[in-house]
Design an enzyme around this catalytic site. Structure first.
Site, PDB file in Angstrom:
ATOM      1  N   HIS A 198       0.828  -1.208   0.000  1.00 30.86           N
ATOM      2  CA  HIS A 198       0.000   0.000   0.000  1.00 30.86           C
ATOM      3  C   HIS A 198       0.860   1.254   0.000  1.00 30.86           C
ATOM      4  O   HIS A 198       0.503   2.280  -0.589  1.00 30.86           O
ATOM      5  CB  HIS A 198      -0.933  -0.006   1.215  1.00 30.86           C
ATOM      6  CG  HIS A 198      -2.194  -0.766   0.983  1.00 30.86           C
ATOM      7  ND1 HIS A 198      -2.899  -1.363   1.982  1.00 30.86           N
ATOM      8  CD2 HIS A 198      -2.879  -1.020  -0.159  1.00 30.86           C
ATOM      9  CE1 HIS A 198      -3.974  -1.959   1.483  1.00 30.86           C
ATOM     10  NE2 HIS A 198      -3.971  -1.754   0.186  1.00 30.86           N
ATOM     11  N   ARG A 305      -7.666  -8.156 -10.681  1.00 32.29           N
ATOM     12  CA  ARG A 305      -7.352  -9.249  -9.774  1.00 32.29           C
ATOM     13  C   ARG A 305      -8.378  -9.248  -8.639  1.00 32.29           C
ATOM     14  O   ARG A 305      -8.392  -8.339  -7.812  1.00 32.29           O
ATOM     15  CB  ARG A 305      -5.939  -9.080  -9.217  1.00 32.29           C
ATOM     16  CG  ARG A 305      -4.848  -9.075 -10.281  1.00 32.29           C
ATOM     17  CD  ARG A 305      -3.485  -8.876  -9.622  1.00 32.29           C
ATOM     18  NE  ARG A 305      -2.383  -9.038 -10.553  1.00 32.29           N
ATOM     19  CZ  ARG A 305      -1.712  -8.029 -11.107  1.00 32.29           C
ATOM     20  NH1 ARG A 305      -2.055  -6.778 -10.817  1.00 32.29           N
ATOM     21  NH2 ARG A 305      -0.726  -8.256 -11.939  1.00 32.29           N
ATOM     22  N   ARG A 341     -10.592 -11.379 -13.670  1.00 35.03           N
ATOM     23  CA  ARG A 341      -9.959 -12.689 -13.506  1.00 35.03           C
ATOM     24  C   ARG A 341     -10.517 -13.375 -12.266  1.00 35.03           C
ATOM     25  O   ARG A 341     -10.623 -12.754 -11.198  1.00 35.03           O
ATOM     26  CB  ARG A 341      -8.437 -12.540 -13.371  1.00 35.03           C
ATOM     27  CG  ARG A 341      -7.705 -13.885 -13.331  1.00 35.03           C
ATOM     28  CD  ARG A 341      -6.202 -13.695 -13.218  1.00 35.03           C
ATOM     29  NE  ARG A 341      -5.808 -13.176 -11.917  1.00 35.03           N
ATOM     30  CZ  ARG A 341      -4.565 -12.849 -11.581  1.00 35.03           C
ATOM     31  NH1 ARG A 341      -3.599 -12.969 -12.482  1.00 35.03           N
ATOM     32  NH2 ARG A 341      -4.284 -12.399 -10.376  1.00 35.03           N
ATOM     33  N   GLU A 440       0.088 -18.960 -18.867  1.00 30.58           N
ATOM     34  CA  GLU A 440       1.170 -18.750 -17.909  1.00 30.58           C
ATOM     35  C   GLU A 440       1.862 -20.047 -17.501  1.00 30.58           C
ATOM     36  O   GLU A 440       2.656 -20.060 -16.572  1.00 30.58           O
ATOM     37  CB  GLU A 440       0.655 -18.006 -16.663  1.00 30.58           C
ATOM     38  CG  GLU A 440      -0.608 -18.571 -16.078  1.00 30.58           C
ATOM     39  CD  GLU A 440      -1.246 -17.661 -15.034  1.00 30.58           C
ATOM     40  OE1 GLU A 440      -0.551 -16.787 -14.480  1.00 30.58           O
ATOM     41  OE2 GLU A 440      -2.451 -17.834 -14.774  1.00 30.58           O
ATOM     42  N   ASN A 463       4.646 -12.757 -15.768  1.00 27.79           N
ATOM     43  CA  ASN A 463       5.308 -12.931 -14.465  1.00 27.79           C
ATOM     44  C   ASN A 463       5.444 -14.411 -14.125  1.00 27.79           C
ATOM     45  O   ASN A 463       6.524 -14.906 -13.797  1.00 27.79           O
ATOM     46  CB  ASN A 463       4.528 -12.210 -13.363  1.00 27.79           C
ATOM     47  CG  ASN A 463       4.449 -10.718 -13.600  1.00 27.79           C
ATOM     48  OD1 ASN A 463       4.978 -10.202 -14.584  1.00 27.79           O
ATOM     49  ND2 ASN A 463       3.789 -10.009 -12.710  1.00 27.79           N
ATOM     50  N   ASP A 464       4.322 -15.146 -14.181  1.00 26.89           N
ATOM     51  CA  ASP A 464       4.356 -16.574 -13.872  1.00 26.89           C
ATOM     52  C   ASP A 464       4.928 -17.385 -15.032  1.00 26.89           C
ATOM     53  O   ASP A 464       5.628 -18.378 -14.815  1.00 26.89           O
ATOM     54  CB  ASP A 464       2.957 -17.083 -13.520  1.00 26.89           C
ATOM     55  CG  ASP A 464       2.612 -16.869 -12.054  1.00 26.89           C
ATOM     56  OD1 ASP A 464       3.546 -16.645 -11.265  1.00 26.89           O
ATOM     57  OD2 ASP A 464       1.431 -16.913 -11.704  1.00 26.89           O
ATOM     58  N   ARG A 474      11.289 -16.351  -8.379  1.00 24.80           N
ATOM     59  CA  ARG A 474      11.625 -14.920  -8.328  1.00 24.80           C
ATOM     60  C   ARG A 474      11.994 -14.462  -6.931  1.00 24.80           C
ATOM     61  O   ARG A 474      12.730 -13.500  -6.746  1.00 24.80           O
ATOM     62  CB  ARG A 474      10.437 -14.081  -8.834  1.00 24.80           C
ATOM     63  CG  ARG A 474      10.219 -14.152 -10.313  1.00 24.80           C
ATOM     64  CD  ARG A 474       8.940 -13.414 -10.671  1.00 24.80           C
ATOM     65  NE  ARG A 474       7.749 -14.110 -10.195  1.00 24.80           N
ATOM     66  CZ  ARG A 474       6.548 -13.561 -10.129  1.00 24.80           C
ATOM     67  NH1 ARG A 474       6.379 -12.305 -10.464  1.00 24.80           N
ATOM     68  NH2 ARG A 474       5.512 -14.259  -9.717  1.00 24.80           N
ATOM     69  N   CYS A 511      -0.519  -9.137 -19.975  1.00 22.68           N
ATOM     70  CA  CYS A 511      -0.849  -8.363 -18.776  1.00 22.68           C
ATOM     71  C   CYS A 511       0.231  -8.450 -17.702  1.00 22.68           C
ATOM     72  O   CYS A 511       0.038  -7.972 -16.589  1.00 22.68           O
ATOM     73  CB  CYS A 511      -2.186  -8.809 -18.193  1.00 22.68           C
ATOM     74  SG  CYS A 511      -2.231 -10.544 -17.722  1.00 22.68           S
TER      75      CYS A 511
END
Length: 592
Positions: A198, A305, A341, A440, A463-464, A474, A511
């Protein structure tokens, strides 16, 4: 930890979470207090529990006071939900009753609270999804606030910081960040934190350059020390020499000019020089971030998400709560498409009553679509809410971590069954709602032509995909250097996916973080992607690049890249090509 002697031009590399360059004097915020953990007598239990309750009441008063102040500032109102989150944490049963239980086990309140906070941190650390894992920072912030109250340590006067300051702290809570005076605070550096905390989200919203994750930073600085913060690269320079200072002042001036130049692109269409429209959409974690998507003129939401709706609860959100949440986002999208998603996380991290066993390898375990198909009732509730919300705006549904045709067919069957139920109940929805899947996993890439026959669009989660394709964790510092978007295997995987989609006549989107990197824009268009979805703040820069290149140029470059053998060769060619085409954007940084 004692102070570390710092030489002139000391370079540190952390994680850049908010773009921009700041040059100023360090204002070191004091460390968290050392906690005195001790045993107590049975006769002291009631008094310790009373102290704990008084600390909760005082923390609540502090947060309400901050909330009242923030609510008077229009540009910060959308972030009030963060303070509301902290207020809810103060009521959390695991925190409150867990601490009381530890006190009854004859541990003083500070020690009891510390033990409970450690258990909560461990729970969050086990979450694979980066965004959700970073929510532990909110628990830390509330815990630190309570400990300061219990130990009689005054609040940190973050709003009283002097002008031209670079704030340095082990950590900054969202409540502290939101109180920063933007006219005084030029940038900040923290020892903890991640891109999706945040605090990082607030920094981007407030346009404060920030670098996080420099663990020993508070031991290396003193008040008044000159520091440079590069929120792009994650570089921090302590005690810069006159030469370095001058070079970065020029670099900052160039950046400021570029930012002003980007304004003229805001309302222009995202069209290449050969007139190919590439929609740039925003990734969304929380509903309040829609304002950033509109601010940067993204064309809708390419990835919403939904995990945040499930976070930190004793039970999952019901259908009505989800429906209202989705409709509110669609309302704010004002007619632009919203790709929702479905839940992409292991349910044991959100729904304690499921009592799923811990998994040795959660990244490859019962998560994402596997979990949803395993917990059908939970999945059906979300699908009903999404279908109902599709009557409120332009919805696309996206299923995560698909690895085979059987999974997507199971999802489609369940969706069809719910559509039949809604028809029977007379509840409206969009019968033409587009269905997509996340690409992914390696298996999804290898059978992309088969999957393309089953859906309306692909959305590549780089990313994945990179993590699974290269077998790289990662989060593991020993192998993280192998995580490389420009690895020849990744380029081939992306090409195979785009080719399969284009041959089937369906859309293919991206994305992951690659989509928001301007350096990759020409390559992604050349590979055949129809749409890019990214952090909203990245949209203007990517748009500027796209408007000055052609898709044909990208296709030509991709042919050249696919002949190369190493990531280094690929990156060298891309960087040289982009500097040649767009020197104003891709000029070399002043110092490496």
């Amino acid at each position: 930890m004692g102070k570390i002697n710092v030489a002139t031009d000391t370079y540190l590399v952390g994680m850049g979470v908010s773009p921009g360059i700041a040059i100023g004097k360090v204002n070191l915020i004091d460390q968290r207090p050392l906690v005195d953990q001790s045993l107590i007598n049975g006769s002291e239990v009631d008094a310790e529990i009373s102290r704990f309750q008084q600390a909760i009441d005082q923390a609540r008063e502090q947060l309400q006071k901050i909330k009242k102040t923030v609510s008077k500032q229009p540009h910060l109102r959308e972030h009030l939900y963060i303070l509301d989150t902290h207020l809810l944490i103060l009521e959390d049963e695991m925190l409150v009753e867990g601490t009381k239980k530890e006190i009854r086990a004859l541990v003083n309140v500070e020690g009891a609270l510390t033990r409970v906070l450690e258990k909560l941190r461990a729970l969050f650390d086990s979450i694979d999804d980066e965004y959700l894992r970073e929510r532990r920072s909110d628990v830390d912030a509330v815990g630190d606030r309570l400990l300061r109250i219990l130990m009689g340590v005054s609040e940190r006067n973050i709003d009283k910081i002097g002008s031209s300051s670079i704030v340095v702290a082990h950590d900054l809570s969202p409540a502290e960040t939101i109180q920063m005076d933007r006219s005084h605070v030029l940038g900040f550096i923290t020892g903890k934190g991640g891109r999706t905390s945040h605090t990082a989200i607030l920094a981007r919203s407030l346009d404060i350059p920030a670098v996080v994750g420099l663990e020993s930073i508070t031991a290396m600085v003193v008040d008044g020390m000159t520091a440079i913060v590069d929120g792009f690269s994650g570089v921090v320079i302590l005690k810069p020499s006159e030469k370095t200072l001058q070079e970065y002042l020029i670099h900052k001036q160039s950046y400021d000019c570029l930012e002003q130049d980007l304004e003229q692109y805001r309302d222009l269409p995202s069209i290449t020089k050969d007139q190919v429209h590439i929609p740039l959409r925003g990734n969304l974690e929380i509903s309040s971030d829609v304002i950033q998507i509109k601010k940067h003129a993204a064309e809708g939401i390419g990835l919403y998400r939904t995990e945040f709706l499930y976070l930190g609860r004793s039970a999952p959100p019901d259908e009505e709560e989800q429906f209202q949440s989705y409709c509110e986002i669609l309302k704010q999208a004002e007619g632009d498409p919203v790709t929702i998603r479905t839940l992409d996380i292991g349910g044991d991290k959100f729904v304690p009553e499921l009592n799923l066993d811990d998994e040795a390898n959660p990244a490859m375990g019962l998560r994402a679509i596997r979990f949803s198909l395993h917990e059908e009732q939970l999945f059906k509730i979300q699908l009903r809410a999404i279908l109902r919300a599709s009557s409120c705006g332009r919805v696309r549904i996206l299923f995560p971590m698909i690895s085979g045709v059987a999974e997507i067919r199971a999802c489609k069957k369940m969706l069809g069954d719910i559509q039949a139920q809604l028809d029977k109940e007379g509840i409206s929805y969009d019968p033409d709602l587009a269905i997509g899947i996340m690409i992914e996993t390696p298996s999804a890439v290898m059978i992309a032509p088969l999957l393309a026959k089953e859906v309306d669009f692909f959305s590549v989660g780089t990313n994945d995909l990179i993590q699974y394709f290269l077998a790289v964790d990662r989060g593991n510092e020993h192998v993280a250097y192998l995580y490389d978007p420009l690895h020849p295997a990744i380029l081939r995987a992306l090409k195979m996916t785009c080719d399969a989609a284009n041959e089937a006549g369906i859309e293919v989107c991206i994305c992951g973080e690659m989509a928001g990197e301007p350096l990759y824009a020409l390559v992604l268009v050349g590979l055949g992607f129809h749409e890019l979805s990214m952090n909203p703040a990245c949209v203007p820069r990517v748009k500027r690049v796209l408007r000055q290149v052609s898709k044909q140029d990208g296709a030509t470059l991709v042919k050249q890249l696919l002949l190369l053998s190493t990531s280094k060769e690929v990156s060298t060619i891309i960087e040289a090509e982009m500097r040649r085409r767009l020197p104003a954007i891709f000029a070399q940084p002043p110092i490496q």
